[in-house]
Design a protein around this motif. Structure first.
Motif, PDB file in Angstrom:
ATOM      1  N   THR A  39       0.832  -1.200   0.000  1.00  0.00           N
ATOM      2  CA  THR A  39       0.000   0.000   0.000  1.00  0.00           C
ATOM      3  C   THR A  39       0.869   1.253   0.000  1.00  0.00           C
ATOM      4  OG1 THR A  39      -1.749  -1.174   1.167  1.00  0.00           O
ATOM      5  CG2 THR A  39      -1.843   1.223   1.222  1.00  0.00           C
ATOM      6  N   ALA A  40       1.947   1.236   0.773  1.00  0.00           N
ATOM      7  CA  ALA A  40       2.860   2.375   0.809  1.00  0.00           C
ATOM      8  C   ALA A  40       3.488   2.601  -0.564  1.00  0.00           C
ATOM      9  CB  ALA A  40       3.947   2.151   1.854  1.00  0.00           C
ATOM     10  N   TYR A  41       3.874   1.526  -1.230  1.00  0.00           N
ATOM     11  CA  TYR A  41       4.460   1.629  -2.572  1.00  0.00           C
ATOM     12  C   TYR A  41       3.452   2.225  -3.554  1.00  0.00           C
ATOM     13  CZ  TYR A  41       6.348   0.332  -7.091  1.00  0.00           C
ATOM     14  OH  TYR A  41       6.791   0.369  -8.379  1.00  0.00           O
ATOM     15  N   THR A  42       2.214   1.744  -3.502  1.00  0.00           N
ATOM     16  CA  THR A  42       1.171   2.257  -4.392  1.00  0.00           C
ATOM     17  C   THR A  42       0.942   3.743  -4.148  1.00  0.00           C
ATOM     18  OG1 THR A  42       0.113   0.094  -4.408  1.00  0.00           O
ATOM     19  CG2 THR A  42      -1.227   1.961  -5.124  1.00  0.00           C
ATOM     20  N   THR A  51       9.416   8.285  -0.927  1.00  0.00           N
ATOM     21  CA  THR A  51       9.259   7.619   0.364  1.00  0.00           C
ATOM     22  C   THR A  51       7.806   7.676   0.819  1.00  0.00           C
ATOM     23  OG1 THR A  51       9.648   9.593   1.712  1.00  0.00           O
ATOM     24  CG2 THR A  51      11.608   8.313   1.051  1.00  0.00           C
ATOM     25  N   ALA A  52       7.441   6.731   1.659  1.00  0.00           N
ATOM     26  CA  ALA A  52       6.073   6.684   2.163  1.00  0.00           C
ATOM     27  C   ALA A  52       5.694   7.945   2.946  1.00  0.00           C
ATOM     28  CB  ALA A  52       5.850   5.426   2.994  1.00  0.00           C
ATOM     29  N   PRO A  53       6.557   8.437   3.853  1.00  0.00           N
ATOM     30  CA  PRO A  53       6.170   9.665   4.569  1.00  0.00           C
ATOM     31  C   PRO A  53       5.923  10.848   3.632  1.00  0.00           C
ATOM     32  CG  PRO A  53       7.973   8.591   5.714  1.00  0.00           C
ATOM     33  CD  PRO A  53       7.797   7.872   4.407  1.00  0.00           C
ATOM     34  N   GLU A  54       6.751  10.991   2.592  1.00  0.00           N
ATOM     35  CA  GLU A  54       6.531  12.060   1.614  1.00  0.00           C
ATOM     36  C   GLU A  54       5.208  11.863   0.882  1.00  0.00           C
ATOM     37  OE1 GLU A  54      10.992  13.242   0.061  1.00  0.00           O
ATOM     38  OE2 GLU A  54       9.988  11.529  -0.851  1.00  0.00           O
ATOM     39  N   ALA A  55       4.925  10.626   0.506  1.00  0.00           N
ATOM     40  CA  ALA A  55       3.694  10.323  -0.220  1.00  0.00           C
ATOM     41  C   ALA A  55       2.466  10.567   0.652  1.00  0.00           C
ATOM     42  CB  ALA A  55       3.714   8.875  -0.711  1.00  0.00           C
TER      43      ALA A  55
END
Length: 80
Positions: A39-42, A51-55
């Protein structure tokens, strides 16, 4: 620039937060962690972040903004 559907981003962000809580509750469960990472990658791909936090931050800002107003031509550009 193409922008993702707000409802899709909102749903994915909600899903990410839910899975984040699951990972915190069961840090040793590899299947829970794998789903969270997917989910983080998507979310990263959808928001164009590395990165996930940026996303997550970008998704939160994107969902919080209202719909854009009517299109206005830019001044000073050829064809405007």
């Amino acid at each position: 620039m193409l922008l993702p559907d707000r409802k899709t981003v909102e749903r994915l962000l909600h899903h990410y937060r839910s899975q984040e809580r699951s990972v915190l509750a069961r840090p040793c469960d590899l299947s829970v962690r794998r789903r969270f990472e997917d989910t983080a990658y998507t979310l990263c791909v959808l928001m164009g972040k590395r990165t996930a936090p940026e996303a997550v931050r970008a998704a939160e800002r994107y969902v919080a903004h209202k719909e854009p107003g009517p299109w206005k031509p830019l001044e000073g550009l050829p064809g405007a």
